[in-house]
Design a protein around this motif. Sequence first.
Motif, PDB file in Angstrom:
ATOM      1  N   TYR A  45       0.855  -1.177   0.000  1.00 33.53           N
ATOM      2  CA  TYR A  45       0.000   0.000   0.000  1.00 33.53           C
ATOM      3  C   TYR A  45       0.902   1.240   0.000  1.00 33.53           C
ATOM      4  N   LEU A  46       1.590   1.528   1.097  1.00 44.68           N
ATOM      5  CA  LEU A  46       2.584   2.601   1.103  1.00 44.68           C
ATOM      6  C   LEU A  46       3.959   2.100   0.673  1.00 44.68           C
ATOM      7  N   ALA A  47       4.193   0.810   0.790  1.00 45.48           N
ATOM      8  CA  ALA A  47       5.490   0.237   0.434  1.00 45.48           C
ATOM      9  C   ALA A  47       5.598   0.106  -1.082  1.00 45.48           C
ATOM     10  N   ALA A  48       6.696   0.632  -1.629  1.00 46.66           N
ATOM     11  CA  ALA A  48       6.964   0.456  -3.062  1.00 46.66           C
ATOM     12  C   ALA A  48       7.768  -0.808  -3.280  1.00 46.66           C
ATOM     13  N   SER A  49       8.649  -1.125  -2.306  1.00 45.25           N
ATOM     14  CA  SER A  49       9.451  -2.344  -2.412  1.00 45.25           C
ATOM     15  C   SER A  49       9.836  -2.816  -1.025  1.00 45.25           C
ATOM     16  N   LEU A  50      10.151  -4.102  -0.939  1.00 49.06           N
ATOM     17  CA  LEU A  50      10.575  -4.733   0.298  1.00 49.06           C
ATOM     18  C   LEU A  50      11.731  -5.661  -0.030  1.00 49.06           C
ATOM     19  N   GLU A  51      12.875  -5.431   0.618  1.00 43.78           N
ATOM     20  CA  GLU A  51      14.036  -6.306   0.468  1.00 43.78           C
ATOM     21  C   GLU A  51      14.339  -6.884   1.842  1.00 43.78           C
ATOM     22  N   THR A  52      14.585  -8.188   1.912  1.00 46.48           N
ATOM     23  CA  THR A  52      14.910  -8.798   3.188  1.00 46.48           C
ATOM     24  C   THR A  52      16.247  -9.517   3.099  1.00 46.48           C
ATOM     25  N   SER A  53      16.943  -9.539   4.224  1.00 48.66           N
ATOM     26  CA  SER A  53      18.198 -10.255   4.360  1.00 48.66           C
ATOM     27  C   SER A  53      18.279 -10.713   5.807  1.00 48.66           C
ATOM     28  N   GLY A  54      18.060 -11.995   6.014  1.00 46.04           N
ATOM     29  CA  GLY A  54      18.026 -12.499   7.387  1.00 46.04           C
ATOM     30  C   GLY A  54      16.883 -11.867   8.152  1.00 46.04           C
ATOM     31  N   ARG A  55      17.234 -11.207   9.258  1.00 49.22           N
ATOM     32  CA  ARG A  55      16.214 -10.573  10.100  1.00 49.22           C
ATOM     33  C   ARG A  55      16.069  -9.078   9.829  1.00 49.22           C
TER      34      ARG A  55
END
Length: 103
Positions: A45-55
């Motif tokens: 919704y407000l997030a354009a992108s999400l990148e994750t690495s571990g925690r």
Amino acid sequence: MFGVVGEVATLDPYSPAASDLTLALARPIYPSLFRFLPDGTAEPYLAASLETSGRVAMIELDRARWSDGRPITARDVAASIRRARPPSGLARITEARVVGPRR
């Protein structure tokens, strides 16, 4: 449109005075990083992108504005995370850092 009986104590979902009624009324008012669809899946919704690495998760915000025209910034999101209380999913986040106006 719906009505309620009585008066809500607060529209602040992170206030100690918040109730189930607060959450029901505030959810459509305040923008969120993601929203849940009827089938239970989440969509940005407000997030354009999400990148994750571990925690660690890095979220870049889409360009959005508050009702007064000010841009919604990473500082706004971090402040909400720091104030979050259960049952908000943000309450489980232990740290929030701003690394740019929208990250």
